[in-house]
Design an enzyme around this catalytic site. Structure first.
Site, PDB file in Angstrom:
ATOM      1  N   GLU A  40       0.977  -1.635   0.040  1.00  0.00           N
ATOM      2  CA  GLU A  40       0.089  -0.639  -0.114  1.00  0.00           C
ATOM      3  C   GLU A  40       0.675   1.158   0.027  1.00  0.00           C
ATOM      4  O   GLU A  40       2.253   1.610   1.028  1.00  0.00           O
ATOM      5  CB  GLU A  40      -0.547   0.166   1.352  1.00  0.00           C
ATOM      6  CG  GLU A  40      -1.947  -0.756   1.144  1.00  0.00           C
ATOM      7  CD  GLU A  40      -3.038  -0.789   2.231  1.00  0.00           C
ATOM      8  OE1 GLU A  40      -2.778   0.654   2.765  1.00  0.00           O
ATOM      9  OE2 GLU A  40      -3.651  -1.143   3.102  1.00  0.00           O
TER      10      GLU A  40
HETATM   11  P1  P53 Z   1      -8.437   5.445   4.819  1.00  0.00           P
HETATM   12  C1  P53 Z   1      -3.842   4.526   9.650  1.00  0.00           C
HETATM   13  C2  P53 Z   1      -2.454   4.765   8.857  1.00  0.00           C
HETATM   14  C3  P53 Z   1      -2.415   4.110   8.081  1.00  0.00           C
HETATM   15  C4  P53 Z   1      -2.906   3.408   6.988  1.00  0.00           C
HETATM   16  O1  P53 Z   1      -6.628   4.645   4.546  1.00  0.00           O
HETATM   17  C5  P53 Z   1      -4.296   2.711   7.403  1.00  0.00           C
HETATM   18  C6  P53 Z   1      -4.857   3.330   8.714  1.00  0.00           C
HETATM   19  C7  P53 Z   1      -6.607   3.340   9.150  1.00  0.00           C
HETATM   20  O2  P53 Z   1      -7.084   3.867   8.488  1.00  0.00           O
HETATM   21  O3  P53 Z   1      -4.833   1.822   6.916  1.00  0.00           O
HETATM   22  C8  P53 Z   1      -4.538   1.826   5.760  1.00  0.00           C
HETATM   23  O4  P53 Z   1      -8.650   4.895   4.201  1.00  0.00           O
HETATM   24  C9  P53 Z   1      -5.334   0.254   5.673  1.00  0.00           C
HETATM   25  C10 P53 Z   1      -6.831   0.528   4.919  1.00  0.00           C
HETATM   26  C11 P53 Z   1      -7.246   2.046   4.170  1.00  0.00           C
HETATM   27  C12 P53 Z   1      -5.774   2.857   4.051  1.00  0.00           C
HETATM   28  O5  P53 Z   1      -4.476   2.793   4.896  1.00  0.00           O
HETATM   29  O6  P53 Z   1      -8.053   5.747   6.270  1.00  0.00           O
HETATM   30  O7  P53 Z   1      -5.129  -0.545   5.469  1.00  0.00           O
HETATM   31  O8  P53 Z   1      -7.846  -0.435   4.452  1.00  0.00           O
HETATM   32  O9  P53 Z   1      -7.714   2.463   3.619  1.00  0.00           O
HETATM   33  C13 P53 Z   1      -5.830   4.188   3.541  1.00  0.00           C
HETATM   34  O10 P53 Z   1      -7.166   7.124   3.603  1.00  0.00           O
END
Ligand code: P53
Length: 476
Positions: free
Chosen positions: A374
Site C-alpha cells: 500500500e
Molecule cells: P484511509 C491509518 C494509518 C495508515 C494506514 O487509509 C491506515 C490507517 C487506517 O485508516 O490504513 C490503511 O482509508 C489500510 C487501508 C486504508 C488505507 O490505509 O483511512 O490498510 O484499509 O484504506 C488508507 O485513507
C-alpha cells in the site's frame, strides 16, 4: 535493463469491505466493517451496536464491486496490472465465524473473481484478515481477547488455502496488525481485533493479549499454508509509519527509538518467531501475565513469514516530553509536526524519503524480501473541463515514492517483490468512511451520502501508471 526485476509485481491494492458491497449477498454475514458509520475529515466513524435503521454504513454498498467485478477486472487488465491485492471477506466464507462448515456461495464468488483475474494474467495477492472479522465473534466471544478465535481463524485460513491453492500463491495474514498499538483510540482495536473496551479495563494489557493470539494464529496459518502448498509465499502486513526524532537532542533520539519498538515489535514476532527483549522487559515492569503457553511459543517459532508486506503513506516525528524515554509513547499526545515536510488535506505528512528509510529499517533487522502492498495519496478529486480528473498531485506523490523505492533497490540492495498502490480504484476510506478521500486511478461516481451512478472512468493517473508498468518503472 531496468532497475527493478523482470517479474516485479506491479499491481493495485484494495480490501473486500472497502469495495465489494453486497453485504448481505450470497449468504454473507455481518462484519465489523458493517457496523461502522460514515465519518468525515477529523470526525471519527461511530461503531454501533449492530446494524441500526437510519444510519449511513458506507461499506454496505461500497462501490458494488460484487456486481461489477467483471468490468472492473477488465479495466485492471487494461491498466496492465501484474497482480491484484484484495482480501477475502471472512464473513462470506464463515458468516458468523464459528460455523462447522463454510458457505459455498462465498467460496464460489472468490473462485469466479480469481478466475477472472487469471484470465488476464493478473496474479491475486490475498490478505486473509483486513479489518473485516465476523461481528458475531465480537458479540459472542469478545473478539480476539478470546483464545477460541485462534481456531476459528486457522480454520478460515485452511479452507481458503485448500480451495485456492492452485489460483493464489501470495498471501498475507493480518492487515496492519500493528495499528492497535494505538490502543487509546477505539478505531484500531476494533478494526484489527474486534475489541470493544468497557470503562476501567486495562486497554493495553488486553491489546497485548489479543495481538498475541493473532500472532499465534498467523504463525499456525503460515505453517499450515506451507504444508498445503510449499510454493505459497505467506507474509505479514505491517503499517509502517517511521517515527523520527524531532531533533538531535539525545532524548528525542531515544524517544524515537522506543516509539519505533512500541509500534513495530509485531514484526519481530512475525519474522524472528519470538518476542524481542524490550517487550519482555516491558511486560515484566508492567506485571503483565499474558496467556502465552509453551505450545504458542513453539508455534510462533515454527511459523515465521516468507516476506514482509507493508503499507507506507507518511512519517511521524516525536519530541521527548520532559520525561525519560520509556516504553510509554502515546500517538495522540507525543507526536509533533515535522517542519520539513508538507501534509495532505487529512494531515498525512508527505515524505517520499521515508519510504527508503523504512525499507532499510526492515531490511537491516529482518533480511526478508519486502513487498510494498500500500502507498497512495488520498485527495479530493474534481472532474475538470477536460471531462476527466487531472490528478497531477497524485502522480507527483507516487512518482516521488517510486523514485526512492528504486533507490532502495539500486543503492541499498533491497530485495523488493512488488508495489501495489492503495485504492487504485476509488473506494470507501477505512479511517473516515468517506468516498471523497480518493486514491484511485479509476474514478467511481459516488459521494459521501451514497449518491451517484457508480460509473467508472479513467483519471489522468491511469495513463501515467499504465506507462510506469509498461516500462517496468523506468518511465515515471
Ligand atoms: P484511509 C491509518 C494509518 C495508515 C494506514 O487509509 C491506515 C490507517 C487506517 O485508516 O490504513 C490503511 O482509508 C489500510 C487501508 C486504508 C488505507 O490505509 O483511512 O490498510 O484499509 O484504506 C488508507 O485513507
Amino acid at each position: 535493463m531496468s532497475i527493478l526485476k523482470e517479474n516485479f509485481l506491479w499491481g493495485g491494492a484494495v480490501a473486500a469491505h472497502q469495495l465489494e458491497g453486497g453485504w448481505q449477498e450470497g449468504g454473507k454475514g455481518v462484519s465489523v466493517a458493517d457496523v461502522m458509520t460514515v465519518g468525515a475529515n477529523g470526525v471519527p466513524r461511530r461503531i454501533t451496536d449492530g446494524v441500526l435503521a437510519g444510519e449511513n454504513y458506507p461499506n454496505h454498498e461500497a462501490i458494488d464491486f460484487y456486481h461489477h467485478y467483471k468490468e472492473d477486472v477488465k479495466l485492471f487488465a487494461e491498466l496492465g496490472l501484474k497482480c491484484f491485492r484484495t482480501s477475502i471477506a471472512w464473513t462470506r466464507i464463515f458468516p458468523l465465524g464459528d460455523e462447522a462448515e463454510p458457505n459455498e456461495a462465498g467460496l464460489q464468488f472468490y473462485d469466479d473473481l480469481f478466475d477472472e483475474c487469471l484470465k488476464y494474467g493478473i496474479e491475486p495477492v490475498i490478505t486473509l484478515s483486513h479489518f473485516e472479522m465476523p461481528y458475531h465473534l465480537v458479540t459472542e466471544y469478545g473478539g480476539w481477547r478470546n483464545r477460541k478465535v485462534i481456531d476459528f481463524f486457522v480454520k478460515f485460513a485452511e479452507v481458503c488455502f485448500t480451495r485456492y491453492k492452485d489460483k493464489v500463491k501470495y498471501w498475507m495474514t493480518f492487515n496492519e496488525i500493528n495499528n492497535q498499538a494505538n490502543f487509546n483510540e477505539d478505531f484500531a482495536p476494533f478494526t484489527n481485533s474486534g475489541l470493544k473496551y468497557v470503562a476501567g479495563e486495562d486497554r493495553e494489557a488486553i491489546m497485548y493479549q489479543a495481538a498475541h493470539y493473532e500472532l499465534v494464529a498467523s504463525a499456525k496459518a503460515v505453517t499450515l499454508g506451507h504444508a498445503i502448498n510449499p510454493d505459497f509465499q505467506i507474509g505479514c502486513m505491517i503499517a509502517m509509519v517511521p517515527i523520527y526524532p524531532y531533533s538531535c537532542a539525545p532524548n528525542d533520539m531515544m524517544a524515537a527509538t522506543v516509539a519505533m519498538q512500541r509500534r513495530y515489535w509485531f514484526t519481530d514476532v512475525h519474522c524472528k518467531g519470538y518476542y524481542p527483549s524490550f517487550i519482555e522487559s516491558y511486560f515484566k515492569r508492567q506485571g503483565y501475565q499474558l496467556d502465552r503457553t509453551a505450545e504458542d511459543l513453539a508455534d510462533l517459532k515454527a511459523g515465521t513469514v516468507d516476506y514482509i508486506g507493508f503499507s507506507y503513506y507518511m512519517s511521524f516525528a516525536i519530541k521527548d516530553h520532559d520525561k525519560a524515554p520509556a516504553f510509554d509513547y502515546d500517538e495522540a499526545h507525543d507526536l509533533v509536526k515535522n517542519p520539513y515536510v508538507k501534509a495532505s488535506d487529512w494531515g498525512w505528512q508527505i515524505d517520499p524519503m521515508g519510504l527508503r528509510y523504512a525499507m532499510n529499517w526492515f531490511n537491516e533487522r529482518y533480511e526478508r524480501p519486502l513487498f510494498i502492498v500500500e502507498n497512495g495519496f488520498g485527495a479530493i478529486d474534481e472532474i475538470g473541463e477536460s471531462g476527466r480528473v487531472e490528478d497531477d498531485y497524485r502522480i507527483a506523490y507516487l512518482k516521488a515514492h517510486i523514485e526512492t523505492m528504486k533507490e532502495a533497490v539500486e543503492y541499498d540492495g533491497i530485495d523488493l517483490m512488488g508495489y501495489t498502490p492503495w485504492g487504485f480504484i476509488d473506494l470507501v476510506s477505512a479511517g473516515t468512511g468517506e468516498m471523497k478521500k480518493r486514491y484511485g486511478f479509476i474514478y467511481v461516481d459516488k459521494d459521501n451520502e451514497g449518491q451517484g451512478t457508480l460509473a467508472r472512468s479513467k483519471k489522468k493517473s491511469f495513463d501515467w501508471y499504465q506507462e510506469v508498468i509498461r516500462s517496468n518503472g523506468e518511465i515515471l
